[in-house]
Design a protein around this motif. Structure first.
Motif, mmCIF file in Angstrom:
data_model
loop_
_atom_site.group_PDB
_atom_site.id
_atom_site.type_symbol
_atom_site.label_atom_id
_atom_site.label_comp_id
_atom_site.label_asym_id
_atom_site.label_seq_id
_atom_site.Cartn_x
_atom_site.Cartn_y
_atom_site.Cartn_z
ATOM 1 N N ARG A 1 -0.430 -1.997 13.850
ATOM 2 C CA ARG A 1 -0.227 -3.176 12.999
ATOM 3 C C ARG A 1 -1.459 -4.070 12.947
ATOM 4 O O ARG A 1 -1.699 -4.744 11.950
ATOM 5 C CB ARG A 1 0.939 -4.015 13.547
ATOM 6 C CG ARG A 1 2.290 -3.372 13.477
ATOM 7 C CD ARG A 1 3.300 -4.234 14.217
ATOM 8 N NE ARG A 1 4.529 -3.502 14.517
ATOM 9 C CZ ARG A 1 5.357 -3.824 15.495
ATOM 10 N NH1 ARG A 1 5.088 -4.866 16.278
ATOM 11 N NH2 ARG A 1 6.457 -3.128 15.709
ATOM 12 N N ARG A 2 -2.219 -4.082 14.005
ATOM 13 C CA ARG A 2 -3.263 -5.091 14.151
ATOM 14 C C ARG A 2 -4.240 -5.158 12.975
ATOM 15 O O ARG A 2 -4.585 -6.259 12.532
ATOM 16 C CB ARG A 2 -4.023 -4.869 15.458
ATOM 17 C CG ARG A 2 -4.925 -6.041 15.819
ATOM 18 C CD ARG A 2 -5.266 -6.040 17.277
ATOM 19 N NE ARG A 2 -6.047 -7.207 17.646
ATOM 20 C CZ ARG A 2 -6.350 -7.521 18.899
ATOM 21 N NH1 ARG A 2 -5.912 -6.766 19.885
ATOM 22 N NH2 ARG A 2 -7.068 -8.589 19.166
ATOM 23 N N PRO A 3 -4.721 -4.034 12.434
ATOM 24 C CA PRO A 3 -5.630 -4.150 11.284
ATOM 25 C C PRO A 3 -4.994 -4.873 10.107
ATOM 26 O O PRO A 3 -5.673 -5.616 9.395
ATOM 27 C CB PRO A 3 -5.952 -2.690 10.935
ATOM 28 C CG PRO A 3 -5.749 -1.942 12.201
ATOM 29 C CD PRO A 3 -4.587 -2.625 12.860
ATOM 30 N N TYR A 4 -3.686 -4.669 9.905
ATOM 31 C CA TYR A 4 -2.996 -5.301 8.784
ATOM 32 C C TYR A 4 -2.688 -6.767 9.067
ATOM 33 O O TYR A 4 -2.530 -7.567 8.141
ATOM 34 C CB TYR A 4 -1.708 -4.546 8.475
ATOM 35 C CG TYR A 4 -1.957 -3.121 8.046
ATOM 36 C CD1 TYR A 4 -2.302 -2.822 6.726
ATOM 37 C CD2 TYR A 4 -1.892 -2.074 8.961
ATOM 38 C CE1 TYR A 4 -2.554 -1.521 6.336
ATOM 39 C CE2 TYR A 4 -2.147 -0.771 8.572
ATOM 40 C CZ TYR A 4 -2.477 -0.500 7.262
ATOM 41 O OH TYR A 4 -2.734 0.791 6.873
ATOM 42 N N LEU A 5 -2.600 -7.129 10.350
ATOM 43 C CA LEU A 5 -2.351 -8.518 10.717
ATOM 44 C C LEU A 5 -3.621 -9.358 10.700
ATOM 45 O O LEU A 5 -3.579 -10.558 10.492
ATOM 46 C CB LEU A 5 -1.730 -8.581 12.122
ATOM 47 C CG LEU A 5 -0.274 -8.132 12.244
ATOM 48 C CD1 LEU A 5 0.090 -7.956 13.716
ATOM 49 C CD2 LEU A 5 0.656 -9.141 11.596
ATOM 50 N N THR A 6 -4.753 -8.717 10.936
ATOM 51 C CA THR A 6 -6.003 -9.458 11.058
ATOM 52 C C THR A 6 -6.773 -9.581 9.759
ATOM 53 O O THR A 6 -7.673 -10.409 9.652
ATOM 54 C CB THR A 6 -6.920 -8.811 12.109
ATOM 55 O OG1 THR A 6 -7.114 -7.432 11.779
ATOM 56 C CG2 THR A 6 -6.314 -8.916 13.498
ATOM 57 N N SER A 7 -6.463 -8.747 8.770
ATOM 58 C CA SER A 7 -7.191 -8.849 7.505
ATOM 59 C C SER A 7 -6.432 -8.153 6.384
ATOM 60 O O SER A 7 -5.782 -7.130 6.602
ATOM 61 C CB SER A 7 -8.582 -8.215 7.641
ATOM 62 O OG SER A 7 -9.233 -8.172 6.393
ATOM 63 N N GLY A 8 -6.558 -8.689 5.181
ATOM 64 C CA GLY A 8 -5.958 -8.052 4.015
ATOM 65 C C GLY A 8 -6.719 -6.823 3.568
ATOM 66 O O GLY A 8 -6.234 -6.044 2.755
ATOM 67 N N SER A 9 -7.921 -6.619 4.116
ATOM 68 C CA SER A 9 -8.750 -5.491 3.684
ATOM 69 C C SER A 9 -8.089 -4.148 3.990
ATOM 70 O O SER A 9 -8.243 -3.188 3.231
ATOM 71 C CB SER A 9 -10.122 -5.559 4.359
ATOM 72 O OG SER A 9 -9.999 -5.582 5.769
ATOM 73 N N SER A 10 -7.356 -4.068 5.107
ATOM 74 C CA SER A 10 -6.675 -2.811 5.458
ATOM 75 C C SER A 10 -5.642 -2.439 4.400
ATOM 76 O O SER A 10 -5.526 -1.275 4.007
ATOM 77 C CB SER A 10 -5.997 -2.935 6.821
ATOM 78 O OG SER A 10 -6.940 -3.145 7.839
ATOM 79 N N GLY A 11 -4.889 -3.430 3.942
ATOM 80 C CA GLY A 11 -3.874 -3.184 2.926
ATOM 81 C C GLY A 11 -4.469 -2.753 1.602
ATOM 82 O O GLY A 11 -3.960 -1.840 0.953
ATOM 83 N N PHE A 12 -5.556 -3.390 1.190
ATOM 84 C CA PHE A 12 -6.170 -3.025 -0.083
ATOM 85 C C PHE A 12 -6.803 -1.635 -0.019
ATOM 86 O O PHE A 12 -6.835 -0.910 -1.010
ATOM 87 C CB PHE A 12 -7.204 -4.075 -0.490
ATOM 88 C CG PHE A 12 -6.584 -5.395 -0.879
ATOM 89 C CD1 PHE A 12 -5.533 -5.441 -1.791
ATOM 90 C CD2 PHE A 12 -7.020 -6.581 -0.328
ATOM 91 C CE1 PHE A 12 -4.948 -6.639 -2.159
ATOM 92 C CE2 PHE A 12 -6.441 -7.795 -0.685
ATOM 93 C CZ PHE A 12 -5.402 -7.825 -1.599
ATOM 94 N N ALA A 13 -7.307 -1.251 1.155
ATOM 95 C CA ALA A 13 -7.826 0.106 1.328
ATOM 96 C C ALA A 13 -6.694 1.121 1.224
ATOM 97 O O ALA A 13 -6.832 2.173 0.589
ATOM 98 C CB ALA A 13 -8.534 0.225 2.674
ATOM 99 N N LEU A 14 -5.563 0.809 1.861
ATOM 100 C CA LEU A 14 -4.382 1.674 1.786
ATOM 101 C C LEU A 14 -3.923 1.823 0.344
ATOM 102 O O LEU A 14 -3.595 2.926 -0.112
ATOM 103 C CB LEU A 14 -3.264 1.089 2.645
ATOM 104 C CG LEU A 14 -1.898 1.773 2.574
ATOM 105 C CD1 LEU A 14 -1.978 3.201 3.077
ATOM 106 C CD2 LEU A 14 -0.867 0.979 3.388
ATOM 107 N N ASN A 15 -3.901 0.738 -0.376
ATOM 108 C CA ASN A 15 -3.506 0.724 -1.781
ATOM 109 C C ASN A 15 -4.425 1.609 -2.624
ATOM 110 O O ASN A 15 -3.979 2.431 -3.437
ATOM 111 C CB ASN A 15 -3.517 -0.710 -2.289
ATOM 112 C CG ASN A 15 -3.305 -0.826 -3.780
ATOM 113 O OD1 ASN A 15 -4.185 -1.298 -4.491
ATOM 114 N ND2 ASN A 15 -2.162 -0.406 -4.269
ATOM 115 N N ALA A 16 -5.740 1.463 -2.424
ATOM 116 C CA ALA A 16 -6.715 2.229 -3.205
ATOM 117 C C ALA A 16 -6.629 3.725 -2.908
ATOM 118 O O ALA A 16 -6.668 4.562 -3.821
ATOM 119 C CB ALA A 16 -8.127 1.713 -2.926
ATOM 120 N N LEU A 17 -6.517 4.075 -1.624
ATOM 121 C CA LEU A 17 -6.463 5.486 -1.263
ATOM 122 C C LEU A 17 -5.148 6.124 -1.699
ATOM 123 O O LEU A 17 -5.106 7.306 -2.061
ATOM 124 C CB LEU A 17 -6.675 5.659 0.240
ATOM 125 C CG LEU A 17 -6.757 7.101 0.745
ATOM 126 C CD1 LEU A 17 -7.791 7.909 -0.027
ATOM 127 C CD2 LEU A 17 -7.071 7.137 2.237
#
Length: 398
Positions: free
Chosen positions: A292-308
């Protein structure tokens, strides 16, 4: 022939995300009841930016770009995530292609925080290296969506006799997570070329590669161009049949217009659900917090997941077809094994045994494992990998 396995130094992470932002949280008036309830949910932690003040997990004291939770911890003492981070190092590999302008989020057009920006020249990959560098090299490659952390138990088993490296793909874990369209677009072709850059930077030759899940076609495409570098390729629950080319709904939801961007910012949906919906996982809370930590610390993880997710939905079929063809041709010389967790809820087992038999690749069945077999049976999978490499008389050096 199918074989059945019988079994059911870097600074702390917070310093990487510590930024000074002026708080934009409005001051509210609370009743006595509100204050009492607030106390019950207050974390006993301190922000790196405001010593002496604790905060609620859903109300960080530091506010960045509207998508970042900067400088926070979730408990006193060292966490599993902290411990894992300390084991690793950053390796710079693969050039940044972009205009150099500041990345903005796709929803509100806000300038993103530092963790969402591309490096100025070369991307940073988080790698955990273990074992003796003079021993044969093994690279552990995680699937989509996951992290190198999933291989923690496998790595510990293999490092006794091998030189082992596990890394986070760009967009995952502790590696760089550039905003799409600002230096990295999360295409499968980019992942192939970036993997080549990383392996070259690590200086690896005559290595074995273990790859799990939906990144298998990417790795096979890389391997087809560099067969001279590889001794063994082990695929763990790869999308191998024509029925495997469609993403499960748990992942495809992230590719939806707007809804995908929103859902990818939900840590429980982006990490917990994607991990637990595809197998018989019963992970501990402290392990789930690492994911969870990458998604809790920054929105960048979510946008990368979305793009991929969008890329996978569009291009996975072609990559799987190319992988099937590559692994079946006489020109393919790399010794290949498929390990299959038979409790995979995303990829069914139908046709896997027939394909492996036709392509003359060894198949190891894992009756008690799901899609992420390294999570279900890490020690056992590590032992199987070591046995496969040993019995082939592998004798390589880095």
């Amino acid at each position: 022939m199918a074989i059945q396995a019988n079994f059911s130094f870097l600074p702390s992470q917070s310093s990487l995300h510590s930024h000074s932002f002026q708080s934009v949280i409005p001051k509210l008036k609370f009743t006595d009841g509100d204050i009492e309830r607030k106390k019950k949910f207050r974390l006993l932690t301190k922000s790196s930016g405001e010593q002496g003040e604790d905060y609620l997990i859903d109300a960080p004291v530091s506010v960045g770009d509207g998508f970042s939770f900067s400088g926070g911890k979730f408990g006193d003492g060292s966490s599993r995530s902290d411990e894992w981070f300390k084991r690793g190092k950053y390796v710079k590999a693969h050039p940044v292609y972009g205009t150099g302008e500041k990345a903005k989020d796709p929803i509100f057009g806000l300038t993103m925080a530092g963790s969402s920006q591309s490096s100025t020249d070369v991307f940073r990959w988080f790698c955990v290296e273990s074992g003796n560098a003079s021993k044969p090299s093994i690279v552990l490659i995680h699937g989509f969506p996951s992290q190198a952390y999933s291989y923690r138990k496998v790595l510990d088993v293999l490092s006794k006799d091998y030189h082992v490296i596990a890394f986070d793909w760009l967009g995952f874990g502790f590696s760089d997570k550039p905003q799409p369209k600002y230096g990295f677009d999360y295409t499968l072709d980019e992942y192939v070329s970036s993997l080549e850059s990383l392996i070259n930077e690590l200086g690896l030759d005559k290595l074995s590669i273990i790859v799990q899940g939906y990144f298998a076609p990417v790795v096979v495409k890389y391997a087809s161009k560099h067969q001279e570098k590889l001794k063994d390729l082990i695929l763990v629950n790869p999308p191998l049949t024509n029925e495997h080319v469609k993403l499960p709904s748990t992942l495809s939801v992230f590719s939806n217009f707007l809804l995908g961007e929103i859902f990818s910012q939900d840590p429980l949906r982006a990490s917990d659900k994607t991990l637990t919906s595809c197998g018989p996982y019963k992970m501990k809370e402290e392990d789930m917090m690492v994911y969870r930590r990458p998604y809790l610390t920054s929105g960048s993880s979510g946008f990368a997941l979305n793009a991929l997710s969008r890329t996978m939905k569009k291009d996975l079929k072609g990559y799987v077809e190319e992988m099937r063809k590559t692994l079946s041709t006489n020109s393919w010389k790399v010794r290949t094994t498929v390990c299959w967790g038979q409790r995979d809820r995303w990829l069914n087992y139908d046709g896997v045994k027939e394909y492996c038999k036709g392509a003359k690749h060894e198949l190891v069945e894992l009756p008690s494992a799901g899609h992420h077999a390294q999570e279900d049976c890490g020690e056992e999978l590590g032992g199987i990998i070591a046995q496969l490499i040993r019995k082939r008389g592998l004798n390589i050096s880095t």
